[in-house]
Design a protein around this motif. Structure first.
Motif, short mmCIF file in Angstrom:
data_model
loop_
_atom_site.label_atom_id
_atom_site.label_comp_id
_atom_site.label_asym_id
_atom_site.label_seq_id
_atom_site.Cartn_x
_atom_site.Cartn_y
_atom_site.Cartn_z
N GLN A 1 31.04 58.88 -21.18
CA GLN A 1 31.44 57.72 -20.65
C GLN A 1 30.70 56.34 -21.26
O GLN A 1 29.50 56.42 -20.83
CB GLN A 1 31.42 57.97 -19.00
N GLY A 2 31.45 55.52 -21.89
CA GLY A 2 30.75 54.57 -22.52
C GLY A 2 31.40 53.20 -21.61
O GLY A 2 32.24 53.23 -20.79
N GLY B 1 35.03 52.93 -21.78
CA GLY B 1 35.69 54.13 -21.21
C GLY B 1 35.36 55.50 -21.93
O GLY B 1 34.19 55.41 -22.63
N PRO B 2 35.96 56.32 -21.66
CA PRO B 2 35.62 57.98 -22.08
C PRO B 2 35.53 58.01 -23.59
O PRO B 2 36.58 57.30 -24.30
CB PRO B 2 36.80 58.75 -21.67
N PHE B 3 34.58 58.57 -24.12
CA PHE B 3 34.75 58.80 -25.92
C PHE B 3 34.33 60.22 -26.31
O PHE B 3 33.39 60.82 -25.26
CB PHE B 3 34.08 57.89 -26.65
N VAL B 4 34.21 60.57 -27.46
CA VAL B 4 33.68 61.74 -27.98
C VAL B 4 33.19 61.35 -29.46
O VAL B 4 33.55 60.47 -29.84
CB VAL B 4 34.80 62.63 -28.14
N PHE B 5 32.17 62.21 -29.89
CA PHE B 5 31.82 62.12 -31.30
C PHE B 5 32.52 63.01 -32.17
O PHE B 5 32.64 64.22 -31.76
CB PHE B 5 30.43 62.55 -31.29
N VAL B 6 33.03 62.67 -33.11
CA VAL B 6 33.85 63.27 -34.26
C VAL B 6 33.16 63.40 -35.61
O VAL B 6 32.70 62.46 -35.85
CB VAL B 6 35.22 62.83 -34.21
N VAL C 1 38.82 58.37 -26.08
CA VAL C 1 39.88 59.18 -25.70
C VAL C 1 40.45 58.83 -24.43
O VAL C 1 39.87 58.14 -23.53
CB VAL C 1 39.48 60.50 -25.77
N VAL C 2 41.52 59.41 -23.79
CA VAL C 2 42.07 59.24 -22.74
C VAL C 2 42.06 60.73 -22.10
O VAL C 2 43.03 61.52 -22.49
CB VAL C 2 43.59 58.49 -22.36
N ILE D 1 31.37 62.22 -16.14
CA ILE D 1 32.77 62.26 -16.28
C ILE D 1 33.60 61.20 -16.21
O ILE D 1 33.18 59.97 -15.76
CB ILE D 1 33.10 63.06 -14.72
N PRO D 2 34.64 61.28 -17.15
CA PRO D 2 35.44 60.22 -17.41
C PRO D 2 36.12 59.32 -16.07
O PRO D 2 36.75 60.41 -15.31
CB PRO D 2 36.54 60.53 -18.74
N GLN D 3 36.04 58.30 -16.21
CA GLN D 3 36.71 57.66 -15.06
C GLN D 3 38.32 57.17 -15.46
O GLN D 3 38.54 56.77 -16.48
CB GLN D 3 36.11 56.42 -14.58
N SER D 4 38.93 57.58 -14.53
CA SER D 4 40.59 57.08 -14.60
C SER D 4 40.69 55.84 -14.67
O SER D 4 40.06 55.17 -13.93
CB SER D 4 41.18 58.05 -13.75
#
Length: 395
Positions: free
Chosen positions: A316-317, A320-325, A337-338, A392-395
């Motif tokens: 969570q940034g 919003g939510p993110f991943v490392f690719v 990401v969503v 945890i990502p927030q909606s």
């Protein structure tokens, strides 16, 4: 005697020479240090798959048949015959209205029937006497017509008396109030000695709680998105009335019985901009009670080309939510990401990833955007104590 101090040039030269040697040595030492090692991270390669699509909402339980108990007659309440707040069965006695006045009315109606029957007999006899006399011209046609009318009037009076008796007997029978269904009954609102009015005063209510209804208000935004997903073939939908429901109670207990969606209101509720849905659940053990809040998960739809990643890979940034690719150059990228739903220990990713992307799962504390890394497949072992837990990502 004067002492003359002469400069010592060879000392200054020695000092400068020493500084030059030390500088050269430092440069050689710095040049000989090895480059820092490339960080190793564990990754998963994204694969699309077909998974159940099971949206969850908050619902409220309500009785499948709340039946109001009212008196059919106006009278004095003589007795309350049931234990309040208990189960009652269809036909159980609930209230007794004083029957004495109604018995008197019924008896009077029976007497009127007897009078009407006697009148019918007399009218028939009169008609039977005058008909032969008409042929002998001993009576006029008017006398015969009067006899016919008298007989018809006697039959009508008898029918009216019989109707009065039917109404009187109906009122008398309804002085005893019985349960029309099986269910849980509330406390009585009136007790002995109260004059109750017919069809006006609410005496109590019986709730049929097996089966039980659970009502869910589905937001309009969800309905619109689901419709677009179905039209775009992203979701396979069997039909509204083919959907099923699974319940989770507020303490986390999973309700063992499956429900059936049996009502979808045709329009939206203007005050909440939602569409009301009703699911029917068996409730043999009375686990569900009217007014109880539950979590309802709709089952039956499936999502095609779904992407699932381990929950710990999603951070969570500020945005919003993110991943490392990891890109083709073996360098780190940040990808927003969503994440819409949590499936066990995985997040369902709606947007932001595609098939073939390599998502970092372990080693995120050692990397940053643009950093070169060595990517290895995720071993799915338990994370170390030094590894931070993703938010945890927030909606």
């Amino acid at each position: 005697m004067q002492i003359v101090r002469r400069p010592v040039p060879h000392l200054s030269f020695c000092f400068v020479f020493a500084v030059m040697i030390m500088s050269t040595a430092c440069k050689e030492e710095a040049g000989s240090m090895p480059a820092p090692p490339v960080a190793q991270v564990e990754v998963v390669t994204v694969q699309t798959q077909t998974v159940p699509d099971e949206p969850e909402f908050i619902g409220q339980a309500e009785a499948s048949r709340p039946v109001e108990i009212r008196s059919q007659v106006t009278g004095l309440l003589k007795a309350v015959l049931y234990p309040e707040g208990r189960d009652v069965k269809k036909g159980d006695r609930l209230y007794q209205i004083d029957p004495v006045p109604f018995k008197a009315v019924a008896a009077s109606a029976k007497a009127k029937i007897a009078q009407a029957e006697a009148r019918v007999v007399q009218a028939k006899q009169n008609l039977a006497r005058v008909k032969p006399l008409l042929a002998e011209q001993a009576v006029s046609q008017k006398d015969v017509d009067d006899a016919v009318a008298e007989e018809l009037s006697a039959h009508a009076a008898l029918a009216g008396a019989q109707a009065d008796l039917m109404k009187a007997q109906f009122d008398l029978d309804n002085t005893l109030i019985t349960a029309p269904i099986t269910g849980l009954i509330e406390r009585s609102r009136y007790y002995e000695g109260r004059l109750v009015s017919a069809q006006t005063d609410l005496l109590t209510t019986i709730h049929r709680v097996d089966p039980m209804y659970v009502v869910v208000n589905v937001p309009e935004t969800f309905i619109l998105k689901r419709r677009r997903d179905i039209e775009a073939k992203r979701i396979t939908h069997p039909g509204v009335y083919q959907l099923r429901g699974r319940l989770t109670l507020m303490d986390g207990t999973v309700y063992p019985q499956e429900g059936v969606l049996d009502l979808l209101e045709p329009g939206l509720r203007t005050e909440t901009s939602s569409r009301q849905t009703r699911i029917t659940f068996p409730n043999p053990t009375r686990t569900l009670l009217p007014g109880q809040f539950v979590k309802v998960r709709f089952t039956g739809d499936t999502k095609t080309d779904a992407i699932l990643v381990p929950q710990r890979a999603v951070l969570q940034g500020p945005q919003g939510p993110f991943v490392f690719v990891i890109d083709q150059d073996e360098k780190v990228q940040i990808r927003g990401v969503v994440a819409s739903d949590w499936r066990g220990d995985q997040w369902l990713i709606d947007t932001g990833l595609k098939q073939g992307d390599r998502v970092v799962v372990n080693g995120m504390m050692k990397i940053g955007p643009g950093a070169p890394v060595k990517a290895v497949p995720w071993s799915q072992t338990k994370p170390s104590a030094t590894e931070s837990t993703p938010a945890i990502p927030q909606s």
